[in-house]
Write a protein that holds these residues in place. Structure first.
Motif, PDB file in Angstrom:
ATOM      1  N   ARG A 182       0.822  -1.204   0.000  1.00 27.54           N
ATOM      2  CA  ARG A 182       0.000   0.000   0.000  1.00 27.54           C
ATOM      3  C   ARG A 182       0.859   1.257   0.000  1.00 27.54           C
ATOM      4  N   ARG A 183       1.909   1.221   0.784  1.00 25.46           N
ATOM      5  CA  ARG A 183       2.753   2.411   0.907  1.00 25.46           C
ATOM      6  C   ARG A 183       4.160   2.062   0.454  1.00 25.46           C
ATOM      7  N   ASP A 186       6.311   0.082   2.775  1.00 26.44           N
ATOM      8  CA  ASP A 186       5.768  -1.107   3.433  1.00 26.44           C
ATOM      9  C   ASP A 186       6.438  -2.401   2.983  1.00 26.44           C
TER      10      ASP A 186
ATOM     11  N   LEU B 688      -8.830   5.797   1.814  1.00 28.80           N
ATOM     12  CA  LEU B 688      -8.165   4.626   1.219  1.00 28.80           C
ATOM     13  C   LEU B 688      -7.390   3.756   2.202  1.00 28.80           C
ATOM     14  N   TYR B 689      -7.006   4.279   3.351  1.00 33.56           N
ATOM     15  CA  TYR B 689      -6.027   3.544   4.163  1.00 33.56           C
ATOM     16  C   TYR B 689      -6.413   3.237   5.607  1.00 33.56           C
ATOM     17  N   THR B 709      -2.429   2.171   8.863  1.00 33.37           N
ATOM     18  CA  THR B 709      -1.623   2.623   7.729  1.00 33.37           C
ATOM     19  C   THR B 709      -1.929   4.065   7.343  1.00 33.37           C
ATOM     20  N   THR B 771      -9.870  -0.236   0.565  1.00 35.44           N
ATOM     21  CA  THR B 771      -8.595  -0.952   0.459  1.00 35.44           C
ATOM     22  C   THR B 771      -8.667  -1.921  -0.717  1.00 35.44           C
TER      23      THR B 771
END
Ligand SMILES: Cc1cc2nc3c(=O)[nH]c(=O)nc-3n(C[C@H](O)[C@H](O)[C@H](O)COP(=O)(O)OP(=O)(O)OC[C@H]3O[C@@H](n4cnc5c(N)ncnc54)[C@H](O)[C@@H]3O)c2cc1C
Lengths: 268, 784
Positions: A182-183, A186, B688-689, B709, B771
């Motif tokens: 996601r990041r 990560d 989104l997170y 996150t 997600t």
């Protein structure tokens, strides 16, 4: 966020480190880059009685090609690996993977030996080591990668055994590692690696089980001439991944298939 | 300096060089002679009865001065008064469990304090805390809102009748009967607002020093409103406000989570009193993720109706709000979503109801936007759902139902008066900047190739600038949320300004100085803005939250400056030997009307103000002003977002983001842009997170930044900003607020874009956070 008390000793040679480990006993741990160990200590999930710091050991951060093998020292840091011309030429997939480990801080500190010894299923190097039949060299012996990763955070290492280097085959054919996350900093939710070695595909998966996975069924299907898309359907054969907050087991298996297909298709 | 020179200027934030070079002084950077450290022993259970607490081993641990439990505080901290619950918009609380800073018999959320350990060193305190042996009898935990509402469900507190904190109907359902009966289309949707962890980059820190000789208490802490904390703490410790000083200078973010009092705000000073040493507690990140008052945590059940031609008719909104284990001091503030759910549109009628529900989780409280992001999300989602049903372009449906510019001040369905607006102007500008028509054409092309691309709008509005006494007086239980400022001009012309608002990242040291520099006509370098010390400035300050700092506090500064100028005129009249009525103040100079040469500079007048003055004129040049705004202010704007969803992985990528916002007159455009960037980024986090996830037993699973996150700068797309300017008639500066706009506006634009992207698959609604795992599942189900 405050670790329990521990003793600290700094070794200047592998021998000294082993002696210190022997003296301090089972509850002592090696400290390399600290980017896996220290977070666990801060949460008191690890409470080692003593740390043996190996960062002062000279000559353990070598990166060199000998014959058809690439030797990467245990203390080679991610930043050295991804910026090394030797790695870029002899095993470019490793340089690319190293560039995508964590963030700058992690890449400046984290080490090859640390990732391998930690045995985190989300670690990226173990996948490459396994699928490429790398050897893990310690102060005592040489362990083939396929015998090294035993279970989650569990390896074949003894308590007083120190990884000194990891030996990969030279392979600079088509390759691709796709790390789905996601990041940018990560760990992989799922990672898929494809590398052609001597005309044959090697395929590996990250974070789809307690240890890294070599997708043999995919390799075999490709060897028999299956298209990437068909072969990739086998990426989830036999997988039984644990779910977490980012992905259900089913989704991880799905990602294993999708990413494997993309890795093979995009390999160059 | 000309009056128009600084207000409106894009000057750098004056606080930044200090903060970004590591010279900030946050509470944890401060120390006192003889300082000792406190660690809190917390319940690992979400719900349990405490059987016994064994403190002996901890007491013997090295460096420990004491281990204290509820009993030890009985005579020091006055009971549940420590956690007052404001009436806000749900004044009739049905179940309002008393809250003590430290658990007595029952723990009701994971992380609730059960004991504190104080030791010479911080590490010793942490080690000893591990040795405190608490025996618990676990009780069933109630975690889900709807579960908690069922009769016979486990109770969050065993001694309470049920879990319903409030049940407030704002407008009954009958009021919208007609609007639904006569409708051509009706859409219904459940919309989730999951729990968010605020995660200010500086966790909370409290340092307290009780002086047993003077019987005075000083607290240094990370808060958004030191005066409120002084009010609460002095009351709880039985001290007058005059003997308590709360200092809160540099604070690394709050986002609402540092408004209400926390247990440690009482425990740390109480322990200082007990051990007669200065005591510090620094929250760990683990504690912060677990125990900072959470945001959102709501379910909305909404219906909306319209005529075939797109005329909006009725809306019905039910808000189910997860209060957590105790109602937050301002926890019911989020019910304002029930008064704002109509958004920027004209509806025939809206009915709404809020039910507050207790669960075994940390309390929820205002989080950046507080109620307004939720309202915007409801309004904007419902508009898009109607647009799909009506087969209308979502832009057209919006336009058709905006109040026109000429209709302002516009009274919305709940009787709130929207001060000014030109909703078409910001929308037009945003459409142009986005290239809306072209983007729609590209979308059509992409769809032909099977790509899932979407475009979403959010023509948001908000209410801010808390606030007018008629509303805020009853809401807080008596205190009107006006704002104060004190301006002191020293003999050599230096100016100290003390504000009742607070700066924890907003840049108000800069904007406040800009306002004062223009109002007084002195160079900005000569002005010092001070916040966050209850021993300085006016008797009370109200703090920073609710985008009020400029629209209320900024005006107070302007007014205090005006008072200083008035006094300055008297002094100038004396030294210029003219009549006071003939003195004109212009661009930092006092001169005689019609004779600009006969003038005195501001500094000269300041000096003269401390010299010999005629009888009846006092020395000094200073003033205090309190400003109570006559109304709220109503910023607005248009955000447009494009996304592409990877159908294979479910990953949604923002490909374009445009925002045109209107917050009235601008003091500093760079700061406005910065607030928007940050707010939109935070909103991307929610869309989104981010989500706080608990397991059935009440254990927080998203307990570290690995699992909670927050997006980093890598995940934030390029954001194109522009603005329109529609001054507010509510205050003489014509300003509104912009601190929360980004979080209020953006989730709806992003989610609307995602819904648009997956609409060819027949998917109507997507919840947050969208997600990849969730989206993939929805896509898979839709394809079945
Ligand atoms: C934010 C963040 C993101 C990260 N993202 C990724 C990622 O995407 N992919 C990834 O692969 N990793 C990631 N990591 C982990 C990072 O690569 C770690 O540095 C690495 O896993 C451990 O290496 P280290 O040198 O830091 O080892 P340490 O933390 O010092 O040690 C880890 C373990 O290995 C043992 N050990 C270390 N060296 C040796 C040795 N030579 N012989 C025997 N035992 C040894 C230690 O005793 C300890 O048990 C991330 C870490 C962080 C903090």
């Amino acid at each position: 966020m405050i670790p329990a008390a521990f003793e600290y000793a700094k070794a200047s040679s592998v021998d000294e480190a082993v002696k210190l480990l022997d003296r301090l006993g089972e509850d002592a741990k090696v400290l390399a880059g600290g980017h896996s160990l220290i977070p666990l200590m801060r949460l008191r999930l690890a409470q080692p009685k003593a740390l043996v710091d190996i960062n002062g050991i000279k000559g353990l951060d070598h990166i060199e090609v000998k014959g058809s093998k690439l030797h990467v020292g245990a203390l080679a840091r991610h930043v050295q690996i991804h910026s090394s011309q030797t790695v870029k030429e002899s095993l470019p997939i490793l340089a690319e993977v190293a560039a995508e480990v964590g963030d700058n801080q992690v890449r400046n500190m984290g080490t090859m030996g640390g990732v391998i010894a930690h045995g985190d299923a989300a670690g990226d190097y173990p996948t490459l080591a396994l699928m490429l039949d790398a050897d893990i060299v310690t102060n005592k012996r040489t362990i083939p990668a396929r015998d090294f990763f035993k279970d989650i955070f569990t390896t074949a290492l003894a308590a007083n055994e120190i990884v000194t280097e990891v030996v990969f085959p030279v392979a600079n054919g088509p390759h691709k590692y796709i790390k789905f996350r996601r990041r940018l900093f990560d760990w992989a939710i799922v990672g898929a690696a494809a590398q052609k070695v001597d005309g044959h595909w090697r395929v590996g998966l990250t974070n789809v089980g307690p240890t890294p996975v070599r997708a043999k069924a995919v390799e075999d299907a490709l060897a028999k001439g299956a298209k990437p898309e068909e072969a990739a359907q086998h990426a989830s054969d036999g997988l039984n991944p644990a779910g977490d907050l980012r992905a259900s087991p089913e989704y991880k298996k799905h990602l294993a298939r999708v990413l494997t297909k993309r890795a093979i298709e995009q390999a160059q | 300096m000309a009056v128009s020179q600084l207000v409106g200027a894009k000057i750098h934030r004056r606080e930044d060089p200090r903060l970004i070079t590591g010279h900030g002084r946050y509470t944890d950077d401060l120390t006192r002679t003889g300082l000792v450290h406190l660690a809190v022993v917390r319940s690992p259970h979400a719900h349990a009865r405490i059987k016994s607490i064994g403190v002996e081993a901890a007491k013997k641990s090295p460096g420990v001065l004491g281990v204290f439990t509820a009993q030890d505080f009985k005579d020091i901290i006055a009971g549940p008064a420590t956690h007052p619950v404001a009436p806000v918009f749900a004044p009739d609380k049905k179940v309002n469990p008393p809250r003590y800073p430290i658990a007595r018999e029952e723990v009701c959320y994971q992380g609730e304090p059960v004991a504190v350990v104080v030791a010479e060193q911080r590490y010793q305190a942490a080690d000893a805390a591990q040795l405190v042996d608490v025996e618990y009898d676990p009780l069933p935990a109630v975690m889900e809102i709807e579960e908690a509402m069922k009769p016979g469900s486990p109770k969050a507190h065993t001694d309470q009748p049920d879990n319903i904190a409030w049940d407030a109907t704002y407008v009954p359902w009958e009021a919208t009967e007609e609007a639904f009966k006569t409708a051509d289309v009706v859409v219904k949707q459940r919309i989730l607002q999951r729990r968010l962890s605020p995660n200010a980059i500086e966790s909370r820190v409290v340092m307290a020093e009780y002086d047993p000789f003077d019987k005075r208490l000083t607290m240094w802490m990370s808060t958004q409103n030191p005066h409120w904390i002084r009010l609460f703490v002095s009351g709880a410790l039985g001290m007058g406000e005059h003997s308590v000083r709360v200092v809160s200078h540099d604070v690394g973010g709050g986002f609402g989570s540092k408004i209400s009092p926390y247990p440690e705000d009482y425990l740390v000073p109480a322990v200082s009193k007990l051990v007669e040493r200065p005591v510090k507690w620094t929250e760990t990140r683990t504690e912060a993720v677990q125990n900072a008052y959470a945001g959102r945590g709501q379910i909305y059940d909404v219906e909306a109706s319209a005529k075939k031609d797109g005329t909006l008719l009725g809306m019905r909104v039910t808000q189910l709000l997860d209060c957590g284990a105790y109602i937050g001091t301002f926890g019911a503030f989020q019910t304002c979503a029930c008064l704002l759910a109509g958004g920027a549109y004209k509806w025939k009628a809206i009915s709404s109801r809020s039910i507050g529900v207790l669960t075994n989780k940390i309390t929820t409280d205002p989080y950046r936007g507080a109620g307004r992001p939720e309202a915007t999300h409801v309004a904007e989602r419902m508009i898009d759902l109607l647009a799909v049903e009506l087969k209308m372009d979502p832009v057209e449906l919006r336009r058709k139902n905006f109040p026109a510019k000429e209709e302002f001040p516009f009274t919305q369905n709940f009787g709130l008066v929207m001060d000014s607006g030109d909703y078409n102007a910001s929308l037009d500008k945003a459409l142009k900047l986005f290239g809306y028509d072209q983007m729609r054409r590209e979308q059509a092309e992409a769809r032909k190739q099977g790509k899932l691309v979407g475009i979403g709008l959010s023509t948001w509005i908000e209410i801010c600038g808390l606030g007018p006494g008629a509303v805020t007086g009853p809401a807080t239980g008596g205190v009107v949320l006006s704002e104060s400022a004190q301006v002191k001009v020293h003999p050599a012309g230096g100016v100290s300004i003390y504000v009742g608002t607070h700066n924890h990242g907003q840049g108000n040291d800069t904007t406040h100085a800009q306002i004062a520099a223009d109002a007084l006509g002195v160079p900005i370098e000569q002005i010092d803005i001070r916040h966050g010390d209850t021993n300085e400035g006016p008797g009370f300050g109200y703090g920073t939250y609710g985008s009020r700092t400029l629209a209320v506090g900024g005006v107070a500064i302007n007014r205090a400056c005006a008072k200083v100028v008035e006094k300055g005129k008297k002094v100038a009249a004396h030294i210029l030997e003219a009549a006071e009525e003939d003195i004109v103040f212009d661009q930092g100079k006092f001169h005689v009307k019609g004779a600009p040469d006969k003038s005195k500079a501001f500094g000269e007048v300041a000096f003269a103000a401390y010299g010999q003055l005629p009888a009846g004129l006092e020395q000094g040049l200073e003033a205090v002003a309190y400003f109570e705004p006559p109304n709220f202010v109503w910023p607005f704007g248009a955000h447009i977002c494009a996304v592409e969803v990877d159908a294979e992985t479910g990953n949604a990528q923002i490909t374009k983001y445009v925002a045109v916002d209107d917050c009235g007159n601008i003091i500093n455009p760079m700061i406005v842009d910065g607030q928007l960037h940050g707010g939109i980024a935070q909103s991307i986090g929610q869309a989104l997170y981010e989500e706080m996830v608990y397991d059935q037993d009440g254990q927080l699973r998203s307990a570290t930044f690995l699992d909670y996150t927050i997006p980093s700068m890598n995940e934030i797309p390029n954001i194109q900003l522009d603005r329109t300017i529609t001054p507010s008639p509510t205050n003489e500066l014509g300003v509104k607020g912009i601190g929360e706009a980004g979080t209020i506006a953006a989730t709806a634009a992003i989610i609307n874009a995602i819904c648009d992207a997956v609409s060819p698959l027949g998917i109507k609604h997507v919840d947050m956070p969208a997600t990849p795992d969730r989206l993939w599942n929805q896509i898979k189900e839709a394809r079945k």
